[in-house]
Scaffold this motif. Structure first.
Motif, mmCIF file in Angstrom:
data_model
loop_
_atom_site.group_PDB
_atom_site.id
_atom_site.type_symbol
_atom_site.label_atom_id
_atom_site.label_comp_id
_atom_site.label_asym_id
_atom_site.label_seq_id
_atom_site.Cartn_x
_atom_site.Cartn_y
_atom_site.Cartn_z
ATOM 1 N N UNK A 1 0.864 -1.184 0.000
ATOM 2 C CA UNK A 1 0.000 0.000 0.000
ATOM 3 C C UNK A 1 0.902 1.236 0.000
ATOM 4 N N UNK A 2 1.397 1.655 -1.162
ATOM 5 C CA UNK A 2 2.344 2.769 -1.191
ATOM 6 C C UNK A 2 1.752 4.106 -0.790
ATOM 7 N N UNK A 3 0.427 4.266 -0.879
ATOM 8 C CA UNK A 3 -0.208 5.528 -0.492
ATOM 9 C C UNK A 3 -0.614 5.557 0.972
ATOM 10 N N UNK A 4 -0.125 4.606 1.776
ATOM 11 C CA UNK A 4 -0.587 4.478 3.160
ATOM 12 C C UNK A 4 -0.383 5.764 3.948
ATOM 13 N N UNK A 5 0.809 6.371 3.848
ATOM 14 C CA UNK A 5 1.070 7.578 4.634
ATOM 15 C C UNK A 5 0.135 8.709 4.216
ATOM 16 N N UNK A 6 0.004 8.973 2.917
ATOM 17 C CA UNK A 6 -0.797 10.103 2.452
ATOM 18 C C UNK A 6 -2.282 9.911 2.759
ATOM 19 N N UNK A 7 -2.759 8.668 2.633
ATOM 20 C CA UNK A 7 -4.166 8.411 2.958
ATOM 21 C C UNK A 7 -4.420 8.626 4.446
ATOM 22 N N UNK A 8 -3.552 8.092 5.300
ATOM 23 C CA UNK A 8 -3.738 8.257 6.744
ATOM 24 C C UNK A 8 -3.507 9.714 7.165
ATOM 25 N N UNK A 9 -2.616 10.390 6.484
ATOM 26 C CA UNK A 9 -2.413 11.824 6.713
ATOM 27 C C UNK A 9 -3.723 12.590 6.529
ATOM 28 N N UNK A 10 -4.430 12.318 5.437
ATOM 29 C CA UNK A 10 -5.706 12.981 5.196
ATOM 30 C C UNK A 10 -6.768 12.561 6.205
ATOM 31 N N UNK A 11 -6.795 11.273 6.555
ATOM 32 C CA UNK A 11 -7.765 10.809 7.548
ATOM 33 C C UNK A 11 -7.510 11.456 8.902
ATOM 34 N N UNK A 12 -6.239 11.635 9.257
ATOM 35 C CA UNK A 12 -5.914 12.314 10.511
ATOM 36 C C UNK A 12 -6.395 13.754 10.509
ATOM 37 N N UNK A 13 -6.220 14.454 9.377
ATOM 38 C CA UNK A 13 -6.732 15.821 9.264
ATOM 39 C C UNK A 13 -8.233 15.870 9.472
ATOM 40 N N UNK A 14 -8.940 14.997 8.771
ATOM 41 C CA UNK A 14 -10.396 15.005 8.847
ATOM 42 C C UNK A 14 -10.869 14.660 10.253
ATOM 43 N N UNK A 15 -10.226 13.685 10.894
ATOM 44 C CA UNK A 15 -10.655 13.270 12.226
ATOM 45 C C UNK A 15 -10.473 14.392 13.246
ATOM 46 N N UNK A 16 -9.321 15.056 13.227
ATOM 47 C CA UNK A 16 -9.082 16.124 14.197
ATOM 48 C C UNK A 16 -9.979 17.320 13.943
ATOM 49 N N UNK A 17 -10.162 17.700 12.674
ATOM 50 C CA UNK A 17 -11.051 18.820 12.372
ATOM 51 C C UNK A 17 -12.487 18.501 12.785
ATOM 52 N N UNK A 18 -12.918 17.275 12.494
ATOM 53 C CA UNK A 18 -14.267 16.905 12.884
ATOM 54 C C UNK A 18 -14.443 16.876 14.390
ATOM 55 N N UNK A 19 -13.458 16.352 15.111
ATOM 56 C CA UNK A 19 -13.533 16.283 16.571
ATOM 57 C C UNK A 19 -13.623 17.680 17.180
ATOM 58 N N UNK A 20 -12.757 18.595 16.749
ATOM 59 C CA UNK A 20 -12.758 19.930 17.326
ATOM 60 C C UNK A 20 -13.951 20.754 16.865
#
Length: 398
Positions: A241-260
């Protein structure tokens, strides 16, 4: 929903709103689809590791300098017109990319492509702000603010899957077709009256924003190698899964923005910025120093994205609080210029480091640059708000 006088409030979930959301999603999906894929194409055409990152360098330089001018241009011509012209021009550039067999033309076209991408970002934000009614603006921007990170999550994943299955040429032709469809859809958006604005199209920003510019410069320097080199490291390690970092990077952004967005950020959200900068540095350090491959990319991407996305959000919120309304265009342009230009420089310099010292050395230097951002962010936080207009609750940049 009814007002106190019994009149019906206008809603915000309209067709134009969804058109702009889809468009903004695809702008980021297209950009982040190309960032990891074009370097791989350049490697096929004979580029070495360091050279393969120069596409993003040229692209982000065009985007950075374009940010100083595309916002005021949208004020003069109207965002709808800018979106149509820029999207049609992107169709042509993507078709040319698809047909290229020499490397140097990629570097020649990348600054123009970056300038158009900057125009698409700024005009989309301006257009959605004009579509949303004032009483639903915060709620609408909360939804719109997830579309950019959503595109970041999907783009690298799709690009790295499509390239081996369709080939680079047909993947770019398909992407050009998507933008041709969007050009037609934008025609359905409501027109704006052309506005004349006083003063020059370029204005030097106030001194009050230089602290924020310094923060974003350090963030951009450290972010530079992420998109062109994280997938290349994954491929070098044999990760499935070569896009693992970039995909999780975006998911982390969305999760933190949604939480706050749900829990709130307090009376002065910018006070969270040093902590978010520290979280970003921790995620970066995980990529540099943790052992392994896939688990390291997954975990560091989530942590890095959670902090990184909020640094963007909080810095733009602070800009709105500390800049007079008549100077916000220049301040926003300086903000995006600082980030995009230093992203280009970071991609160039840290790519050279990775070429000669390995991926880990590049990630380690990037983590150090992000750590330097923490005391600068603390200094910025101490500056009091001076603007009277309320700051937006959610920032829509990716």
């Amino acid at each position: 929903m009814l007002d106190v006088d019994g009149s019906k409030r206008p809603g915000f979930l309209t067709v134009p709103f969804f058109v702009v959301c889809v468009f903004y999603f695809l702008v980021f999906a297209a950009g982040y689809q190309l960032f990891p894929v074009v370097p791989l194409r350049l490697r096929e055409l004979g580029a070495n590791l360091a050279e393969s990152g120069r596409f993003q360098t040229a692209f982000m330089l065009g985007s950075g300098f374009g940010a100083l001018f595309t916002g005021p241009l949208g004020d003069r011509l109207g965002p709808r017109r800018v979106l149509r012209v820029a999207s049609l021009a992107v169709v042509g550039i993507l078709v040319v990319y698809a047909l290229l067999r020499v490397r140097w033309v990629f570097y020649l076209l990348a600054p123009l492509h970056g300038l158009l991408w900057s125009a698409l970002r700024t005009a989309s934000v301006a257009k959605v702000g004009g579509i949303l009614p004032l009483e639903h603006r915060a709620q609408g921007l909360s939804i719109f603010g997830l579309t950019g990170p959503g595109g970041v999550a999907v783009g690298p994943l799709m690009g790295l899957w499509l390239m081996p299955h369709l080939g680079f040429t047909w993947m770019l032709v398909l992407l050009a077709g998507v933008f041709a469809l969007l050009y037609a859809l934008i025609g359905a958006l409501p027109r704006e009256a052309t506005r004349e604005i006083e003063g020059p199209i370029f204005q030097w920003p106030d001194r009050s924003v230089w602290g924020g510019v310094a923060v974003m410069g350090l963030v951009g320097l450290s972010f530079g190698p992420m998109t062109p080199y994280s997938a290349q490291e994954a491929k070098a390690l044999g990760m499935a899964w070569p896009a693992a970092f970039l995909t999780c990077f975006a998911l982390g952004m969305m999760a933190m923005r949604g939480l706050l967005a749900l829990t709130g950020m307090g009376r002065r959200p910018v006070a969270l910025m040093p902590g978010m900068a520290a979280l970003t540095a921790v995620g970066y350090a995980m990529l540099a120093f943790l052992p392994g491959g896939l688990a390291r990319h997954l975990s560091s991407g989530l942590v890095y994205g959670a902090g990184y996305g909020m640094v963007h959000t909080l810095m733009l919120t602070h800009l709105m609080e500390t800049t007079p309304p008549q100077r916000r265009g220049a301040a926003t342009g300086a903000f995006f210029f600082a980030f995009d230009a230093t992203t280009a420089l970071g991609s160039l310099v840290l790519g050279w480091v990775m070429q000669h010292g390995g991926f880990r050395w590049g990630w380690a230097i990037g983590a150090g640059l992000m750590t330097l951002c923490i005391p600068v962010a603390q200094r910025v936080v101490r500056r009091p708000a001076v603007a009277s207009a309320p700051a937006p609750s959610v920032i829509v940049e990716g």
